[in-house]
Structures are given as structure tokens and as C-alpha cells.
Design a protein around this motif. Structure first.
Motif, PDB file in Angstrom:
ATOM      1  N   VAL A 100       0.718 -19.588  -4.215  1.00 26.88           N
ATOM      2  CA  VAL A 100       1.571 -20.404  -3.351  1.00 26.88           C
ATOM      3  C   VAL A 100       2.998 -20.341  -3.871  1.00 26.88           C
ATOM      4  CG1 VAL A 100       1.964 -22.672  -2.319  1.00 26.88           C
ATOM      5  CG2 VAL A 100      -0.374 -21.964  -2.922  1.00 26.88           C
ATOM      6  N   LEU A 101       3.929 -19.952  -3.006  1.00 26.11           N
ATOM      7  CA  LEU A 101       5.352 -19.995  -3.325  1.00 26.11           C
ATOM      8  C   LEU A 101       5.963 -21.194  -2.613  1.00 26.11           C
ATOM      9  CD1 LEU A 101       6.464 -16.247  -2.931  1.00 26.11           C
ATOM     10  CD2 LEU A 101       5.513 -17.413  -4.949  1.00 26.11           C
ATOM     11  N   ARG A 102       6.715 -21.992  -3.357  1.00 25.19           N
ATOM     12  CA  ARG A 102       7.400 -23.145  -2.796  1.00 25.19           C
ATOM     13  C   ARG A 102       8.893 -23.034  -3.095  1.00 25.19           C
ATOM     14  NH1 ARG A 102       2.500 -25.086  -5.057  1.00 25.19           N
ATOM     15  NH2 ARG A 102       1.259 -26.390  -3.644  1.00 25.19           N
ATOM     16  N   TRP A 140      12.271 -14.325  -3.398  1.00 23.36           N
ATOM     17  CA  TRP A 140      11.218 -14.583  -2.404  1.00 23.36           C
ATOM     18  C   TRP A 140      10.789 -13.269  -1.747  1.00 23.36           C
ATOM     19  CZ3 TRP A 140       9.241 -19.528  -1.238  1.00 23.36           C
ATOM     20  CH2 TRP A 140       8.318 -19.563  -0.189  1.00 23.36           C
ATOM     21  N   HIS A 141      11.765 -12.458  -1.392  1.00 25.80           N
ATOM     22  CA  HIS A 141      11.478 -11.156  -0.772  1.00 25.80           C
ATOM     23  C   HIS A 141      10.672 -10.257  -1.703  1.00 25.80           C
ATOM     24  CE1 HIS A 141      12.047  -7.106   0.672  1.00 25.80           C
ATOM     25  NE2 HIS A 141      12.993  -6.836  -0.211  1.00 25.80           N
ATOM     26  N   ILE A 142      11.102 -10.126  -2.947  1.00 22.94           N
ATOM     27  CA  ILE A 142      10.419  -9.231  -3.883  1.00 22.94           C
ATOM     28  C   ILE A 142       9.015  -9.734  -4.189  1.00 22.94           C
ATOM     29  CG2 ILE A 142      10.450  -8.338  -6.244  1.00 22.94           C
ATOM     30  CD1 ILE A 142      12.388  -6.913  -4.395  1.00 22.94           C
ATOM     31  N   MET A 143       8.857 -11.020  -4.381  1.00 29.38           N
ATOM     32  CA  MET A 143       7.525 -11.571  -4.635  1.00 29.38           C
ATOM     33  C   MET A 143       6.605 -11.362  -3.440  1.00 29.38           C
ATOM     34  SD  MET A 143       8.237 -15.264  -6.433  1.00 29.38           S
ATOM     35  CE  MET A 143       9.333 -15.469  -7.828  1.00 29.38           C
ATOM     36  N   SER A 144       7.102 -11.716  -2.262  1.00 33.94           N
ATOM     37  CA  SER A 144       6.269 -11.689  -1.057  1.00 33.94           C
ATOM     38  C   SER A 144       5.905 -10.284  -0.624  1.00 33.94           C
ATOM     39  CB  SER A 144       6.999 -12.384   0.098  1.00 33.94           C
ATOM     40  OG  SER A 144       7.284 -13.728  -0.200  1.00 33.94           O
ATOM     41  N   ASP A 145       6.879  -9.378  -0.672  1.00 31.93           N
ATOM     42  CA  ASP A 145       6.693  -8.054  -0.081  1.00 31.93           C
ATOM     43  C   ASP A 145       6.252  -6.976  -1.065  1.00 31.93           C
ATOM     44  OD1 ASP A 145       7.449  -9.165   2.325  1.00 31.93           O
ATOM     45  OD2 ASP A 145       9.548  -8.561   2.141  1.00 31.93           O
ATOM     46  N   PHE A 146       6.386  -7.261  -2.361  1.00 31.64           N
ATOM     47  CA  PHE A 146       6.037  -6.237  -3.343  1.00 31.64           C
ATOM     48  C   PHE A 146       5.116  -6.736  -4.449  1.00 31.64           C
ATOM     49  CE2 PHE A 146       9.998  -4.832  -1.425  1.00 31.64           C
ATOM     50  CZ  PHE A 146       9.698  -3.509  -1.111  1.00 31.64           C
ATOM     51  N   LEU A 147       5.524  -7.771  -5.191  1.00 26.29           N
ATOM     52  CA  LEU A 147       4.783  -8.151  -6.386  1.00 26.29           C
ATOM     53  C   LEU A 147       3.408  -8.737  -6.070  1.00 26.29           C
ATOM     54  CD1 LEU A 147       7.660  -9.735  -8.532  1.00 26.29           C
ATOM     55  CD2 LEU A 147       6.887  -7.346  -8.436  1.00 26.29           C
ATOM     56  N   ILE A 148       3.353  -9.674  -5.144  1.00 26.57           N
ATOM     57  CA  ILE A 148       2.051 -10.267  -4.809  1.00 26.57           C
ATOM     58  C   ILE A 148       1.118  -9.232  -4.187  1.00 26.57           C
ATOM     59  CG2 ILE A 148       0.900 -11.994  -3.365  1.00 26.57           C
ATOM     60  CD1 ILE A 148       3.287 -13.852  -3.943  1.00 26.57           C
ATOM     61  N   PRO A 149       1.578  -8.376  -3.255  1.00 28.59           N
ATOM     62  CA  PRO A 149       0.691  -7.311  -2.763  1.00 28.59           C
ATOM     63  C   PRO A 149       0.187  -6.387  -3.872  1.00 28.59           C
ATOM     64  CG  PRO A 149       2.515  -7.602  -1.242  1.00 28.59           C
ATOM     65  CD  PRO A 149       2.818  -8.450  -2.439  1.00 28.59           C
ATOM     66  N   GLY A 188      14.075  -3.552 -12.211  1.00 25.32           N
ATOM     67  CA  GLY A 188      14.826  -4.797 -12.237  1.00 25.32           C
ATOM     68  C   GLY A 188      14.022  -5.973 -11.711  1.00 25.32           C
ATOM     69  N   ASN A 189      14.700  -6.874 -10.996  1.00 21.96           N
ATOM     70  CA  ASN A 189      14.047  -8.060 -10.414  1.00 21.96           C
ATOM     71  C   ASN A 189      13.259  -8.838 -11.468  1.00 21.96           C
ATOM     72  OD1 ASN A 189      14.595  -7.846  -7.352  1.00 21.96           O
ATOM     73  ND2 ASN A 189      13.945  -5.779  -7.930  1.00 21.96           N
ATOM     74  N   ALA A 196       8.480 -15.120 -12.958  1.00 18.37           N
ATOM     75  CA  ALA A 196       7.903 -16.332 -12.378  1.00 18.37           C
ATOM     76  C   ALA A 196       6.410 -16.166 -12.110  1.00 18.37           C
ATOM     77  CB  ALA A 196       8.643 -16.694 -11.089  1.00 18.37           C
ATOM     78  N   ILE A 197       6.031 -15.032 -11.556  1.00 17.83           N
ATOM     79  CA  ILE A 197       4.605 -14.808 -11.285  1.00 17.83           C
ATOM     80  C   ILE A 197       3.840 -14.609 -12.583  1.00 17.83           C
ATOM     81  CG2 ILE A 197       2.941 -13.242 -10.216  1.00 17.83           C
ATOM     82  CD1 ILE A 197       4.894 -12.856  -7.940  1.00 17.83           C
ATOM     83  N   GLU A 198       4.415 -13.827 -13.494  1.00 20.07           N
ATOM     84  CA  GLU A 198       3.748 -13.606 -14.768  1.00 20.07           C
ATOM     85  C   GLU A 198       3.567 -14.915 -15.523  1.00 20.07           C
ATOM     86  OE1 GLU A 198       4.850 -10.881 -18.536  1.00 20.07           O
ATOM     87  OE2 GLU A 198       5.285 -13.019 -18.555  1.00 20.07           O
ATOM     88  N   GLY A 199       4.583 -15.791 -15.492  1.00 19.84           N
ATOM     89  CA  GLY A 199       4.499 -17.065 -16.200  1.00 19.84           C
ATOM     90  C   GLY A 199       3.385 -17.947 -15.678  1.00 19.84           C
ATOM     91  N   ALA A 200       3.204 -17.978 -14.370  1.00 16.48           N
ATOM     92  CA  ALA A 200       2.124 -18.771 -13.797  1.00 16.48           C
ATOM     93  C   ALA A 200       0.766 -18.221 -14.227  1.00 16.48           C
ATOM     94  CB  ALA A 200       2.242 -18.786 -12.276  1.00 16.48           C
TER      95      ALA A 200
END
Length: 369
Positions: free
Chosen positions: A7-9, A65-74, A96-97, A103-107
Motif C-alpha cells: 500500500v502506497l499512501r 510514486w511513478h517509479i514505485m508503481s510502474d517499475f519497482l513494485i511490478p 538512480g531513484n 522506501a520499499i526496501e525499508g518496509a
């Protein structure tokens, strides 16, 4: 580690006081709160430290938000992981990024520690039960305001004062501080505001017995910093220039600095932060943990990281009440005699307060696995 959903908030919280540096003034904090939930209903939490504008670094809340949603989470949806160290390998095709990755790695680090039944500090290899902390003081309208802030926090036992500087707000400020507080541990943070043309001004700071001067020159420079360090007795600390252990290796080879500031988001996560810590320890280079005006969850990650052995200088992780009317964790981060106790509960050791989190959400999105 079977992830069920992420979940991204998008959050927005108002700072208690405006915070001014050489790159601008912040009145509130936009950030992305990341929750990674597994099949057993356990959640790991982290924050993205990217700001709403690209003035400190090129990343912003929207680009994250773009990088997480469109690349990292997939990428995570396609590549299951068994340990948090696998995350940086999974994300390595993306250049980069760093803040988005962190943020994702930390969670996932928080989730991992909770699954193991250990604190995040222990999972990272931390040994300290308490950490020394200092405060960061933004540029004020008058020097007297800086002196008043120092007086307040010296009285509270904080171990170090960091003052933001820029051309025209430097020598006199440091002189007035040293006149009133000749012995307080003091450092100056320039946020890249100077060039080698200002070398006489920078060398004059040697007179103030500073612990360090942080990132005086260009945000992407390690060459000119080496030239400057050769002419100054004050240790130079690199911040914006450092994104990886490889950057640190090159900076140390050139003699660009004598101290490294580790910001988890700036270097791409806790795994890379550990690598930088270990490299600096091997080379007798002290490190400290910088702050990015984090809310409580990001602050908790900083506390855990600072428990590692080579964090020998006080960091920026002040109490929650320094920045927020109310924080989004229970209990809030508190400071006693200039120290924060490192939680020993599983994960970050602080409980996200979902009711308060809901108050500050602008929008959210859930990604199912």
C-alpha cells in the motif's frame, strides 16, 4: 517472505516551524508512506524521504510514486525475495531513484525483522542500546533566534548543534555562536552553497573549532572537495555527493572528506547504508545519520541504523516533538539527556497509529500480489 500486498499512501503533514536551508524553505512535509503486508497479516513500514520539489535531490514525491508503481513494485511481483538484501539486487536494473528504492526496501526490512521476532536494529547488526542525537537548525531571520534555539536544546542535553549556512549567513553566525557557546559541539551545513571561489571564507571557518563542515561545494562533486580538504583543518563531511559505497571508496581515495553522512533514502536503502558503514569503519572514517524531516516511521529507521558501531557522531534524529504537533507512531520518538533509547521490540519498535495516518492521507493505492 510471501508478500500479499503493498500500500502506497501519499501523506502531507505540517511542520511545527518552517525549516530554511540554502536551497529553500519547507513549511510542510509531503511523503509516501509504504506498507508491505504478508500472507500472515504482518506489515512492514517505511517512508520515502523525497520532497515535493527537486531542490535537495532530483527525486520528488511524484517521481517516486511513478517509479514505485510502474517499475519497482511490478519487479517484486515477478521476483519473490527471501531476504531484504535481495531487494537491491532486484531493483538494480533501475538506475538512480534511490529514495523510491529505499522506501520499499525499508518496509521489507521492517517486515523481515518482525517475522524473525527481532528488532530492526538487531537485524541490521546494531549493538547500541542508546544513541546520541543532535539538532539541525535552519537559517533564521536573526542570529539571536539561532542562539535561543541552541540555548533550549543545550538545556535538554542534545549532544551536537548543526547550523545551516550560506554565503552572507556564515562567519558572523558561527562567531556569535562560539562567543556564547565556546565548547558546544558545533557543525555547519552548507548544502552545496559555496564554490572554490569562496575558499577564503571556508578556510576562515577553521577558527571556530567545528566538528565538521557538511557538503560545502557542488552536490555532485568529490574532486573540488579534495582540493578544499587539503587546505582546511576542519573535517569535510560529504552528504549529497554520496549515493553508494562505491562513491565513498572514490571519495576516500581522493581525500575528499574525513566524515560521511549516511542518509538511508539518499543511498538507496538500509542494505547500502550497511555497506557504507562497514567500508568507513574499515578505513577509520566516522559516520553519522542525517535527517530528512522524517515523520515517526522514517525516524524509527534512522534510530535502528544509528545503533551500528561506527555511528560515533551524533545524528539529526531529534524527538518527534521537535517537528510535529502529533506524530504517526506510538509512542512518539523521545529524547532524554540527548539520547534516544533503541527499541528492542520486533521491527522498528514503534507502532504506526492508523487513525492519525488516515488524517494525513491525500490519496492511496493498493498493489496486490
Amino acid at each position: 517472505m510471501e508478500i500479499q500486498r503493498i500500500v502506497l499512501r501519499h501523506m502531507k503533514m505540517q511542520l511545527l516551524h518552517p525549516f530554511t536551508t540554502s536551497v529553500g524553505t519547507e513549511y510542510d512535509k509531503d511523503f509516501i508512506l509504504v506498507e508491505v503486508r504478508d500472507k500472515d497479516g504482518i506489515s512492514g513500514w517505511a517512508e520515502s524521504v523525497a520532497a515535493g520539489d527537486p531542490f535537495y535531490k532530483e527525486e520528488t514525491v511524484k517521481t517516486n510514486w511513478h517509479i514505485m508503481s510502474d517499475f519497482l513494485i511490478p519487479m517484486l511481483q515477478k521476483s519473490p525475495i527471501s531476504h531484504p538484501d535481495d531487494v537491491s539486487k532486484c531493483f538494480s536494473p533501475i538506475r538512480g531513484n534511490f529514495m523510491a528504492k529505499s522506501a520499499i526496501e525499508g518496509a521489507i526490512w521492517d517486515l523481515y525483522a518482525k517475522k524473525q521476532g527481532i528488532s530492526l536494529a538487531t537485524a541490521l547488526g546494531g549493538m547500541r542500546k542508546k544513541i546520541d542525537v543532535g539538532i539541525s537548525i535552519g537559517i533564521q531571520d536573526h542570529v539571536e533566534q539561532v542562539l535561543d534555539i541552541i540555548d533550549e536544546y543545550v538545556g535538554k542535553g542534545y549532544k551536537r548543534m548543526k547550523v545551516k549556512i550560506q554565503p552572507g549567513w556564515d562567519i558572523n553566525v558561527l562567531k556569535q555562536i562560539r562567543k556564547k557557546y565556546p565548547d558546544v559541539p558545533l557543525m555547519a551545513d552548507a548544502n552545496c552553497a559555496y564554490s572554490l571561489k569562496d575558499i577564503d571564507t571556508l578556510k576562515a571557518m577553521d577558527d571556530f573549532n567545528l566538528t565538521m563542515i557538511e557538503q560545502p561545494l557542488g552536490f555532485d562533486d568529490i574532486v573540488d572537495h579534495a582540493q578544499l580538504q587539503a587546505q582546511m583543518k576542519t573535517p569535510i563531511c560529504l552528504d549529497e555527493s554520496i549515493h553508494s559505497a562505491e562513491d565513498v571508496r572514490k571519495a576516500l581515495y581522493l581525500g575528499s572528506c574525513k566524515v560521511i553522512n549516511i542518509k538511508i533514502g539518499r543511498v538507496g536503502g538500509l542494505t547500502e547504508s550497511k555497506k557504507i558503514h562497514d567500508l568507513c569503519e574499515e578505513n577509520n572514517i566516522p559516520v553519522w545519520c542525517g535527517g530528512m524531516l522524517e515523520a515517526g516511521i522514517g525516524r524509527a529507521h534512522n534510530v535502528a541504523l544509528t545503533s551500528l558501531s561506527n555511528f560515533t557522531l551524533p545524528g539529526d534524529t531529534a524527538a518527534s516533538s521537535r517537528y510535529w504537533k502529533e506524530d504517526i507512531i506510538d509512542p512518539e520518538v523521545t529524547v532524554e539527556d540527548g539520547m534516544i533509547s533503541v527499541p528492542d521490540k520486533p521491527g522498528i519498535g514503534y507502532e504506526p497509529n492508523r487513525d492519525r495516518i488516515e488524517k494525513y492521507i491525500l490519496y492511496s493505492h493498493t498493489f496486490h500480489f
